[in-house]
Motif scaffolding. Structure first.
Motif, PDB file in Angstrom:
ATOM      1  N   VAL A  55       0.861  -1.185   0.000  1.00  0.00           N
ATOM      2  CA  VAL A  55       0.000   0.000   0.000  1.00  0.00           C
ATOM      3  C   VAL A  55       0.898   1.236   0.000  1.00  0.00           C
ATOM      4  O   VAL A  55       1.762   1.389   0.865  1.00  0.00           O
ATOM      5  N   VAL A  56       0.694   2.115  -0.998  1.00  0.00           N
ATOM      6  CA  VAL A  56       1.513   3.325  -1.094  1.00  0.00           C
ATOM      7  C   VAL A  56       0.734   4.585  -0.741  1.00  0.00           C
ATOM      8  O   VAL A  56       1.340   5.616  -0.427  1.00  0.00           O
ATOM      9  N   SER A  57      -0.613   4.515  -0.792  1.00  0.00           N
ATOM     10  CA  SER A  57      -1.404   5.677  -0.393  1.00  0.00           C
ATOM     11  C   SER A  57      -2.830   5.262  -0.067  1.00  0.00           C
ATOM     12  O   SER A  57      -3.278   4.186  -0.460  1.00  0.00           O
ATOM     13  N   GLU A  58      -3.506   6.156   0.652  1.00  0.00           N
ATOM     14  CA  GLU A  58      -4.900   5.932   1.035  1.00  0.00           C
ATOM     15  C   GLU A  58      -5.645   7.255   0.939  1.00  0.00           C
ATOM     16  O   GLU A  58      -5.113   8.304   1.292  1.00  0.00           O
ATOM     17  N   THR A  64     -16.216   5.265   1.713  1.00  0.00           N
ATOM     18  CA  THR A  64     -15.318   4.343   1.027  1.00  0.00           C
ATOM     19  C   THR A  64     -13.870   4.808   1.135  1.00  0.00           C
ATOM     20  O   THR A  64     -13.578   5.990   0.943  1.00  0.00           O
ATOM     21  N   ALA A  65     -12.988   3.868   1.429  1.00  0.00           N
ATOM     22  CA  ALA A  65     -11.549   4.133   1.423  1.00  0.00           C
ATOM     23  C   ALA A  65     -10.967   3.539   0.150  1.00  0.00           C
ATOM     24  O   ALA A  65     -11.383   2.466  -0.303  1.00  0.00           O
ATOM     25  N   VAL A  85      -7.653  -0.430  -4.760  1.00  0.00           N
ATOM     26  CA  VAL A  85      -8.624  -1.322  -4.120  1.00  0.00           C
ATOM     27  C   VAL A  85      -9.486  -0.479  -3.188  1.00  0.00           C
ATOM     28  O   VAL A  85      -8.963   0.298  -2.385  1.00  0.00           O
ATOM     29  N   SER A  86     -10.803  -0.624  -3.294  1.00  0.00           N
ATOM     30  CA  SER A  86     -11.716   0.111  -2.420  1.00  0.00           C
ATOM     31  C   SER A  86     -12.268  -0.810  -1.339  1.00  0.00           C
ATOM     32  O   SER A  86     -12.312  -2.026  -1.509  1.00  0.00           O
ATOM     33  N   SER A  87     -12.685  -0.195  -0.228  1.00  0.00           N
ATOM     34  CA  SER A  87     -13.333  -0.928   0.850  1.00  0.00           C
ATOM     35  C   SER A  87     -14.151   0.050   1.681  1.00  0.00           C
ATOM     36  O   SER A  87     -13.810   1.235   1.770  1.00  0.00           O
ATOM     37  N   SER A  88     -15.203  -0.460   2.281  1.00  0.00           N
ATOM     38  CA  SER A  88     -16.014   0.371   3.163  1.00  0.00           C
ATOM     39  C   SER A  88     -15.180   0.761   4.383  1.00  0.00           C
ATOM     40  O   SER A  88     -14.328   0.000   4.826  1.00  0.00           O
ATOM     41  N   ILE A  89     -15.449   1.940   4.914  1.00  0.00           N
ATOM     42  CA  ILE A  89     -14.730   2.345   6.130  1.00  0.00           C
ATOM     43  C   ILE A  89     -15.455   1.885   7.386  1.00  0.00           C
ATOM     44  O   ILE A  89     -14.976   2.083   8.488  1.00  0.00           O
ATOM     45  N   GLN A  90     -16.595   1.235   7.204  1.00  0.00           N
ATOM     46  CA  GLN A  90     -17.388   0.783   8.341  1.00  0.00           C
ATOM     47  C   GLN A  90     -17.159  -0.700   8.620  1.00  0.00           C
ATOM     48  O   GLN A  90     -17.330  -1.538   7.743  1.00  0.00           O
ATOM     49  N   GLY A  91     -16.797  -1.008   9.858  1.00  0.00           N
ATOM     50  CA  GLY A  91     -16.616  -2.394  10.267  1.00  0.00           C
ATOM     51  C   GLY A  91     -17.866  -3.240  10.138  1.00  0.00           C
ATOM     52  O   GLY A  91     -17.806  -4.361   9.644  1.00  0.00           O
ATOM     53  N   PRO A  92     -19.034  -2.744  10.554  1.00  0.00           N
ATOM     54  CA  PRO A  92     -20.248  -3.552  10.412  1.00  0.00           C
ATOM     55  C   PRO A  92     -20.589  -3.867   8.956  1.00  0.00           C
ATOM     56  O   PRO A  92     -21.299  -4.813   8.668  1.00  0.00           O
ATOM     57  N   ALA A  93     -20.071  -3.077   8.022  1.00  0.00           N
ATOM     58  CA  ALA A  93     -20.298  -3.334   6.599  1.00  0.00           C
ATOM     59  C   ALA A  93     -19.167  -4.213   6.042  1.00  0.00           C
ATOM     60  O   ALA A  93     -18.991  -4.302   4.843  1.00  0.00           O
ATOM     61  N   CYS A  94     -18.431  -4.845   6.932  1.00  0.00           N
ATOM     62  CA  CYS A  94     -17.313  -5.733   6.571  1.00  0.00           C
ATOM     63  C   CYS A  94     -16.173  -4.983   5.901  1.00  0.00           C
ATOM     64  O   CYS A  94     -15.447  -5.546   5.076  1.00  0.00           O
ATOM     65  N   GLY A  95     -16.004  -3.715   6.227  1.00  0.00           N
ATOM     66  CA  GLY A  95     -14.911  -2.933   5.659  1.00  0.00           C
ATOM     67  C   GLY A  95     -13.557  -3.441   6.133  1.00  0.00           C
ATOM     68  O   GLY A  95     -13.427  -4.077   7.172  1.00  0.00           O
ATOM     69  N   ARG A  96     -12.555  -3.179   5.315  1.00  0.00           N
ATOM     70  CA  ARG A  96     -11.189  -3.612   5.627  1.00  0.00           C
ATOM     71  C   ARG A  96     -10.274  -2.396   5.543  1.00  0.00           C
ATOM     72  O   ARG A  96     -10.403  -1.578   4.652  1.00  0.00           O
ATOM     73  N   GLY A  97      -9.356  -2.321   6.468  1.00  0.00           N
ATOM     74  CA  GLY A  97      -8.355  -1.268   6.433  1.00  0.00           C
ATOM     75  C   GLY A  97      -7.005  -1.843   6.045  1.00  0.00           C
ATOM     76  O   GLY A  97      -6.725  -3.017   6.272  1.00  0.00           O
ATOM     77  N   SER A 109     -12.014  -8.435  -5.305  1.00  0.00           N
ATOM     78  CA  SER A 109     -13.271  -8.672  -6.016  1.00  0.00           C
ATOM     79  C   SER A 109     -13.460  -7.566  -7.045  1.00  0.00           C
ATOM     80  O   SER A 109     -12.922  -6.464  -6.892  1.00  0.00           O
ATOM     81  N   ASP A 110     -14.229  -7.837  -8.078  1.00  0.00           N
ATOM     82  CA  ASP A 110     -14.574  -6.781  -9.023  1.00  0.00           C
ATOM     83  C   ASP A 110     -16.032  -6.344  -8.815  1.00  0.00           C
ATOM     84  O   ASP A 110     -16.638  -5.722  -9.667  1.00  0.00           O
ATOM     85  N   TYR A 111     -16.567  -6.619  -7.634  1.00  0.00           N
ATOM     86  CA  TYR A 111     -17.939  -6.280  -7.269  1.00  0.00           C
ATOM     87  C   TYR A 111     -17.949  -5.038  -6.389  1.00  0.00           C
ATOM     88  O   TYR A 111     -17.148  -4.928  -5.450  1.00  0.00           O
ATOM     89  N   GLU A 112     -18.815  -4.089  -6.670  1.00  0.00           N
ATOM     90  CA  GLU A 112     -18.961  -2.849  -5.890  1.00  0.00           C
ATOM     91  C   GLU A 112     -17.617  -2.174  -5.638  1.00  0.00           C
ATOM     92  O   GLU A 112     -17.206  -1.940  -4.501  1.00  0.00           O
ATOM     93  N   THR A 113     -16.935  -1.824  -6.709  1.00  0.00           N
ATOM     94  CA  THR A 113     -15.600  -1.223  -6.599  1.00  0.00           C
ATOM     95  C   THR A 113     -15.635   0.273  -6.352  1.00  0.00           C
ATOM     96  O   THR A 113     -14.620   0.855  -6.011  1.00  0.00           O
ATOM     97  N   ASN A 114     -16.773   0.913  -6.561  1.00  0.00           N
ATOM     98  CA  ASN A 114     -16.912   2.363  -6.383  1.00  0.00           C
ATOM     99  C   ASN A 114     -15.899   3.147  -7.220  1.00  0.00           C
ATOM    100  O   ASN A 114     -15.336   4.136  -6.772  1.00  0.00           O
ATOM    101  N   GLY A 115     -15.631   2.653  -8.425  1.00  0.00           N
ATOM    102  CA  GLY A 115     -14.720   3.344  -9.324  1.00  0.00           C
ATOM    103  C   GLY A 115     -13.272   2.887  -9.227  1.00  0.00           C
ATOM    104  O   GLY A 115     -12.445   3.298 -10.030  1.00  0.00           O
TER     105      GLY A 115
END
Length: 189
Positions: A55-58, A64-65, A85-97, A109-115
């Motif tokens: 990871v080089v930047s966030e 969404t992160a 790679v995108s991920s939700s910032i919310q833990g209850p939404a199964c987000g990953r940091g 995954s290529d599902y719900e990438t948010n761009g």
């Protein structure tokens, strides 16, 4: 007596309605990946792309992160030298940091990438790249990883490219030596 019965009915009714009007508490994601799970091969096989990258930047936009990765190896999928790679910032939404500067083995995954190029969540087998059990499982499922070349930014078979590149270089060298050092007989009269 009627008052007492009426009080009991009102309290019972209020107790029954209270859960319906109170805010529901969000539950945490229950599908977190466990590398020691005996179903590890099944777990690592659920990805559209698998790669090792740092990871080089966030950046965060809304809920969404977005994490920018410098990719080193690709086990599966069409992954460039740098990918997002995108991920939700919310833990209850199964987000990953992800931590900037850390190398991960990503099951994207290529599902719900948010761009973004890919998405990820805590249900995937993504882990730090030093997790040997997950790396071994990925190799079992997808085969040996392909190294990403810096010049093109695409994954190539590292052994095949090196072998054919070495052969091509050898042919060029032999050709130069042959044509450069072999002299044709001169026609001196």
């Amino acid at each position: 007596m009627v008052r007492r019965l009426l009080s009991i009915v009102v309290l019972t009714g209020f107790a029954g309605v209270l859960p319906l009007i109170a805010q529901a508490e969000a539950s945490a994601c229950s599908c977190v990946y466990m590398p020691d799970d005996p179903r590890i091969l099944e777990q690592v096989s659920h990805a559209s792309s698998v790669f090792t990258g740092t990871v080089v930047s966030e950046r965060v936009a809304g809920q969404t992160a977005f994490f920018e990765f410098e990719v080193r190896d690709v086990f599966d999928g069409d992954v460039d030298g740098t990918t997002t790679v995108s991920s939700s910032i919310q833990g209850p939404a199964c987000g990953r940091g992800f931590e900037v500067g850390t190398e991960y083995l990503v099951f994207a995954s290529d599902y719900e990438t948010n761009g973004a190029d890919f998405s990820d969540n805590s249900c995937s087998a993504t882990t730090v790249s030093t997790n040997q059990r997950t790396r071994d499982a990925a190799t079992t499922v997808y085969g040996a990883p392909r190294t990403v070349t810096v010049e093109t930014g695409t994954a190539v078979e590292s052994n095949g490219v090196r072998v054919w590149g070495g052969i091509a270089a050898g042919v060029v060298v032999v050709g130069l030596i042959t044509f450069g050092f072999v002299r044709r007989p001169s026609s001196r009269s």
